[in-house]
Design a protein around this motif. Structure first.
Motif, PDB file in Angstrom:
ATOM      1  N   GLY A 126     -28.101  17.635  -5.865  1.00  0.00           N
ATOM      2  CA  GLY A 126     -28.329  16.666  -4.772  1.00  0.00           C
ATOM      3  C   GLY A 126     -29.589  17.359  -4.233  1.00  0.00           C
ATOM      4  O   GLY A 126     -29.892  18.287  -3.902  1.00  0.00           O
ATOM      5  N   ALA A 127     -30.205  16.239  -3.324  1.00  0.00           N
ATOM      6  CA  ALA A 127     -31.359  16.583  -2.597  1.00  0.00           C
ATOM      7  C   ALA A 127     -31.513  15.624  -1.377  1.00  0.00           C
ATOM      8  O   ALA A 127     -32.522  15.351  -0.840  1.00  0.00           O
ATOM      9  CB  ALA A 127     -32.695  16.312  -3.213  1.00  0.00           C
ATOM     10  N   GLY A 128     -30.501  15.278  -0.692  1.00  0.00           N
ATOM     11  CA  GLY A 128     -30.259  14.513   0.363  1.00  0.00           C
ATOM     12  C   GLY A 128     -29.995  15.453   1.658  1.00  0.00           C
ATOM     13  O   GLY A 128     -30.531  16.608   1.486  1.00  0.00           O
ATOM     14  N   GLY A 129     -29.500  14.958   2.701  1.00  0.00           N
ATOM     15  CA  GLY A 129     -29.546  15.712   3.967  1.00  0.00           C
ATOM     16  C   GLY A 129     -28.794  16.753   3.857  1.00  0.00           C
ATOM     17  O   GLY A 129     -28.850  18.026   4.355  1.00  0.00           O
ATOM     18  N   ALA A 131     -28.054  18.892   1.304  1.00  0.00           N
ATOM     19  CA  ALA A 131     -28.768  19.544   0.414  1.00  0.00           C
ATOM     20  C   ALA A 131     -29.805  20.393   1.327  1.00  0.00           C
ATOM     21  O   ALA A 131     -29.823  21.851   1.369  1.00  0.00           O
ATOM     22  CB  ALA A 131     -29.357  19.253  -0.729  1.00  0.00           C
ATOM     23  N   ASN A 150     -31.690  16.882  -9.066  1.00  0.00           N
ATOM     24  CA  ASN A 150     -30.864  15.731  -8.385  1.00  0.00           C
ATOM     25  C   ASN A 150     -31.517  14.441  -9.335  1.00  0.00           C
ATOM     26  O   ASN A 150     -32.372  14.461 -10.154  1.00  0.00           O
ATOM     27  CB  ASN A 150     -31.842  15.672  -7.190  1.00  0.00           C
ATOM     28  CG  ASN A 150     -31.470  14.352  -6.197  1.00  0.00           C
ATOM     29  OD1 ASN A 150     -30.246  14.082  -6.056  1.00  0.00           O
ATOM     30  ND2 ASN A 150     -32.127  13.464  -5.647  1.00  0.00           N
ATOM     31  N   ARG A 151     -30.547  13.566  -9.169  1.00  0.00           N
ATOM     32  CA  ARG A 151     -30.787  12.174  -9.833  1.00  0.00           C
ATOM     33  C   ARG A 151     -32.248  11.700 -10.082  1.00  0.00           C
ATOM     34  O   ARG A 151     -32.732  11.518 -10.692  1.00  0.00           O
ATOM     35  CB  ARG A 151     -29.819  11.260  -9.375  1.00  0.00           C
ATOM     36  CG  ARG A 151     -29.471   9.939 -10.188  1.00  0.00           C
ATOM     37  CD  ARG A 151     -28.439   9.175  -9.733  1.00  0.00           C
ATOM     38  NE  ARG A 151     -28.673   9.060  -8.255  1.00  0.00           N
ATOM     39  CZ  ARG A 151     -27.852   8.251  -7.679  1.00  0.00           C
ATOM     40  NH1 ARG A 151     -26.493   7.692  -8.268  1.00  0.00           N
ATOM     41  NH2 ARG A 151     -27.846   7.839  -6.365  1.00  0.00           N
ATOM     42  N   LYS A 155     -37.204  14.095  -5.452  1.00  0.00           N
ATOM     43  CA  LYS A 155     -36.670  14.579  -4.225  1.00  0.00           C
ATOM     44  C   LYS A 155     -36.380  16.018  -4.355  1.00  0.00           C
ATOM     45  O   LYS A 155     -36.609  16.816  -3.334  1.00  0.00           O
ATOM     46  CB  LYS A 155     -35.392  13.575  -3.959  1.00  0.00           C
ATOM     47  CG  LYS A 155     -35.999  12.404  -3.216  1.00  0.00           C
ATOM     48  CD  LYS A 155     -34.712  11.288  -3.075  1.00  0.00           C
ATOM     49  CE  LYS A 155     -33.656  11.879  -2.034  1.00  0.00           C
ATOM     50  NZ  LYS A 155     -32.639  10.790  -1.908  1.00  0.00           N
ATOM     51  N   SER A 187     -23.698  18.825  -3.331  1.00  0.00           N
ATOM     52  CA  SER A 187     -23.969  18.269  -2.292  1.00  0.00           C
ATOM     53  C   SER A 187     -24.337  16.912  -2.413  1.00  0.00           C
ATOM     54  O   SER A 187     -24.535  16.182  -1.318  1.00  0.00           O
ATOM     55  CB  SER A 187     -25.225  18.879  -1.598  1.00  0.00           C
ATOM     56  OG  SER A 187     -26.358  18.205  -1.963  1.00  0.00           O
ATOM     57  N   THR A 188     -23.926  16.133  -3.640  1.00  0.00           N
ATOM     58  CA  THR A 188     -24.131  14.863  -3.739  1.00  0.00           C
ATOM     59  C   THR A 188     -23.017  14.174  -3.042  1.00  0.00           C
ATOM     60  O   THR A 188     -21.750  14.582  -2.980  1.00  0.00           O
ATOM     61  CB  THR A 188     -24.235  14.344  -5.169  1.00  0.00           C
ATOM     62  OG1 THR A 188     -23.076  14.382  -5.836  1.00  0.00           O
ATOM     63  CG2 THR A 188     -25.136  15.383  -5.839  1.00  0.00           C
ATOM     64  N   SER A 189     -23.278  12.840  -3.040  1.00  0.00           N
ATOM     65  CA  SER A 189     -22.128  12.048  -2.294  1.00  0.00           C
ATOM     66  C   SER A 189     -21.302  11.311  -3.574  1.00  0.00           C
ATOM     67  O   SER A 189     -20.417  10.496  -3.112  1.00  0.00           O
ATOM     68  CB  SER A 189     -22.755  10.968  -1.514  1.00  0.00           C
ATOM     69  OG  SER A 189     -23.867  10.210  -2.010  1.00  0.00           O
ATOM     70  N   ALA A 190     -21.626  11.855  -4.743  1.00  0.00           N
ATOM     71  CA  ALA A 190     -21.096  10.970  -5.973  1.00  0.00           C
ATOM     72  C   ALA A 190     -19.602  11.041  -6.000  1.00  0.00           C
ATOM     73  O   ALA A 190     -18.848   9.868  -6.156  1.00  0.00           O
ATOM     74  CB  ALA A 190     -21.442  11.911  -7.258  1.00  0.00           C
ATOM     75  N   GLN A 193     -17.625   8.106  -4.387  1.00  0.00           N
ATOM     76  CA  GLN A 193     -17.272   6.635  -5.221  1.00  0.00           C
ATOM     77  C   GLN A 193     -16.560   7.225  -6.673  1.00  0.00           C
ATOM     78  O   GLN A 193     -16.595   6.541  -7.676  1.00  0.00           O
ATOM     79  CB  GLN A 193     -18.828   6.105  -5.574  1.00  0.00           C
ATOM     80  CG  GLN A 193     -19.678   5.569  -4.735  1.00  0.00           C
ATOM     81  CD  GLN A 193     -20.746   6.368  -4.276  1.00  0.00           C
ATOM     82  OE1 GLN A 193     -21.389   7.137  -5.033  1.00  0.00           O
ATOM     83  NE2 GLN A 193     -20.817   6.610  -2.915  1.00  0.00           N
ATOM     84  N   LEU A 196     -19.583  11.199 -10.826  1.00  0.00           N
ATOM     85  CA  LEU A 196     -19.768  12.776 -11.258  1.00  0.00           C
ATOM     86  C   LEU A 196     -21.338  12.691 -11.120  1.00  0.00           C
ATOM     87  O   LEU A 196     -21.947  11.931 -11.856  1.00  0.00           O
ATOM     88  CB  LEU A 196     -19.115  13.273 -12.625  1.00  0.00           C
ATOM     89  CG  LEU A 196     -17.687  13.199 -12.919  1.00  0.00           C
ATOM     90  CD1 LEU A 196     -17.473  13.502 -14.040  1.00  0.00           C
ATOM     91  CD2 LEU A 196     -17.185  14.368 -11.798  1.00  0.00           C
ATOM     92  N   PRO A 198     -24.490  14.104 -13.309  1.00  0.00           N
ATOM     93  CA  PRO A 198     -24.589  14.306 -14.867  1.00  0.00           C
ATOM     94  C   PRO A 198     -24.835  15.804 -15.275  1.00  0.00           C
ATOM     95  O   PRO A 198     -25.906  15.872 -15.497  1.00  0.00           O
ATOM     96  CB  PRO A 198     -25.890  13.348 -15.017  1.00  0.00           C
ATOM     97  CG  PRO A 198     -26.501  13.431 -13.725  1.00  0.00           C
ATOM     98  CD  PRO A 198     -25.653  13.609 -12.713  1.00  0.00           C
TER      99      PRO A 198
HETATM  100  P1  ATR Z   1     -26.120  13.291   2.340  1.00  0.00           P
HETATM  101  O1  ATR Z   1     -26.987  13.278   3.740  1.00  0.00           O
HETATM  102  O2  ATR Z   1     -24.858  13.422   2.609  1.00  0.00           O
HETATM  103  O3  ATR Z   1     -26.972  14.433   1.378  1.00  0.00           O
HETATM  104  P2  ATR Z   1     -27.837  11.317   0.977  1.00  0.00           P
HETATM  105  O4  ATR Z   1     -28.989  11.698   1.711  1.00  0.00           O
HETATM  106  O5  ATR Z   1     -27.548   9.861   0.926  1.00  0.00           O
HETATM  107  O6  ATR Z   1     -26.692  11.822   1.619  1.00  0.00           O
HETATM  108  O7  ATR Z   1     -27.807  11.845  -0.152  1.00  0.00           O
HETATM  109  C1  ATR Z   1     -26.948  11.675  -1.373  1.00  0.00           C
HETATM  110  C2  ATR Z   1     -27.310  12.478  -2.494  1.00  0.00           C
HETATM  111  O8  ATR Z   1     -26.341  12.437  -3.652  1.00  0.00           O
HETATM  112  C3  ATR Z   1     -28.484  12.430  -3.145  1.00  0.00           C
HETATM  113  O9  ATR Z   1     -29.180  13.464  -3.457  1.00  0.00           O
HETATM  114  C4  ATR Z   1     -28.235  11.437  -4.286  1.00  0.00           C
HETATM  115  O10 ATR Z   1     -29.062  11.248  -5.395  1.00  0.00           O
HETATM  116  P3  ATR Z   1     -30.567  10.392  -5.389  1.00  0.00           P
HETATM  117  O11 ATR Z   1     -31.411  11.140  -4.503  1.00  0.00           O
HETATM  118  O12 ATR Z   1     -30.772  10.348  -6.701  1.00  0.00           O
HETATM  119  O13 ATR Z   1     -29.999   9.056  -4.578  1.00  0.00           O
HETATM  120  C5  ATR Z   1     -26.887  11.973  -4.750  1.00  0.00           C
HETATM  121  N1  ATR Z   1     -26.044  11.058  -5.402  1.00  0.00           N
HETATM  122  C6  ATR Z   1     -25.250  10.011  -5.019  1.00  0.00           C
HETATM  123  N2  ATR Z   1     -24.629   9.600  -5.882  1.00  0.00           N
HETATM  124  C7  ATR Z   1     -24.747  10.302  -7.071  1.00  0.00           C
HETATM  125  C8  ATR Z   1     -24.388  10.199  -8.358  1.00  0.00           C
HETATM  126  N3  ATR Z   1     -23.455   9.284  -8.725  1.00  0.00           N
HETATM  127  N4  ATR Z   1     -24.816  11.024  -9.240  1.00  0.00           N
HETATM  128  C9  ATR Z   1     -25.727  11.944  -9.043  1.00  0.00           C
HETATM  129  N5  ATR Z   1     -26.090  12.088  -7.879  1.00  0.00           N
HETATM  130  C10 ATR Z   1     -25.957  11.144  -6.804  1.00  0.00           C
END
Ligand code: ATR
Length: 273
Positions: A126-129, A131, A150-151, A155, A187-190, A193, A196, A198
């Motif tokens: 993950g590369a969101g907030g 991470a 990251n997906r 990022k 750290s992803t939000s996967a 939902q 997973l 990948p």
């Molecule tokens: P947060 O602030 O909690 O990190 P965010 O900024 O929305 O939330 O980031 C969510 C992270 O989860 C992102 O890195 C996102 O990947 P993308 O940058 O490609 O969107 C990752 N993420 C969310 N759902 C995912 C999934 N089903 N598989 C892989 N990565 C996922």
């Protein structure tokens, strides 16, 4: 009585009041800790009103952490690096100090589980907030390598470039990851939902440590998957939640609460044990 609260939206299910009330009891600090759920475009006003009316400090959670970063008077170095604020303290001279305790909470929880970070190969998914907040505290533990996957690969590349001055951090595409890793942090939000990231099952081995920043009453999707592929040490984000709160409490009150008993009570409250 000194007043604290957590701002979020939604925030009704936040465990912060439960945790901070136990910290206050344990350390014999007189304070009250509540919840505030302003409309998304009314956070700035609500924050101002809270401090105008004598509030001493607050936590900030989704979706307000980035906005809080822009609203405080001064930023701690770790908040500056994280680009987000989860803890605000009104100092004695009337300054609103923005801090970020999330990454420190993660590292404290990993250590409390006996995970070695020095000289280890860490994979951060993950590369969101979330991470971004973890990177500086993880690199400060001197891992031999920290790989971000990251997906959306760009990022991960941006984050790696931004933190490159702090240690050996690189970005790699999921399909091209080369193990072995000692620790994988999701750290992803996967998991929210039930999805997973990948990740190839071949990267999971019996001696790997698996950390999911998410948590729930039962194992997250990622932890279930890692266990199925042989991981023996798995951890969820509940400990990080308690540790980041302990760090915030320390910033506010200058006294560090113990976390073990509070974590146990929180698990009981959530029905995990
Ligand atoms: P947060 O602030 O909690 O990190 P965010 O900024 O929305 O939330 O980031 C969510 C992270 O989860 C992102 O890195 C996102 O990947 P993308 O940058 O490609 O969107 C990752 N993420 C969310 N759902 C995912 C999934 N089903 N598989 C892989 N990565 C996922």
């Amino acid at each position: 009585m000194d007043r604290y609260l957590v701002f979020g939206h939604p925030v009704r299910h936040s465990k912060s009041p439960f945790i901070h009330t136990l910290f206050a009891r344990q350390t014999q600090q007189e304070l009250e800790y509540g919840l505030a759920e302003p409309a998304v475009d009314e956070f700035a006003q609500a924050l101002r009103t809270f401090f105008d009316q004598g509030g001493k400090g607050c936590n900030v959670t989704v979706p307000f952490k980035e906005q809080a970063f822009t609203l405080v008077d001064r930023l701690s170095p770790r908040a500056k690096r994280a680009g987000a604020v989860n803890t605000i303290k009104l100092t004695d001279d009337g300054v609103l100090l923005g801090d970020n305790t999330d990454g420190a909470g993660l590292v404290a929880d990993l250590k409390s589980h006996g995970v070695t970070l020095a000289d280890s190969r860490i994979l951060l998914l993950g590369a969101g907030g979330a991470a971004r907040g973890a990177l500086a505290p993880l690199l400060a533990e001197l891992p031999s390598e920290l790989v971000i996957a990251n997906r959306t690969h760009t990022k991960a590349q941006q984050l790696a470039a931004e933190f490159h001055d702090l240690g050996p951090v690189t970005a790699q595409i999921y399909e091209q990851l080369a193990g072995p890793f000692d620790l994988v942090i999701n750290s992803t939000s996967a998991s929210l939902q039930g999805e997973l990231p990948p990740l190839a099952p071949a990267l999971i081995h019996t001696d790997i440590a698996i950390y999911d920043m998410m948590y729930g009453a039962s194992d997250t999707a990622f932890i279930c998957w890692a266990k199925q592929h042989g991981a023996r040490q798995t951890m969820d984000g509940l400990g990080m939640l308690v540790e980041q709160a302990a760090e915030a409490f320390t910033v506010w009150r200058g006294i560090r609460p113990g976390t073990k008993q509070v974590l146990r009570e929180l698990k009981r409250n959530l029905g995990v044990i």
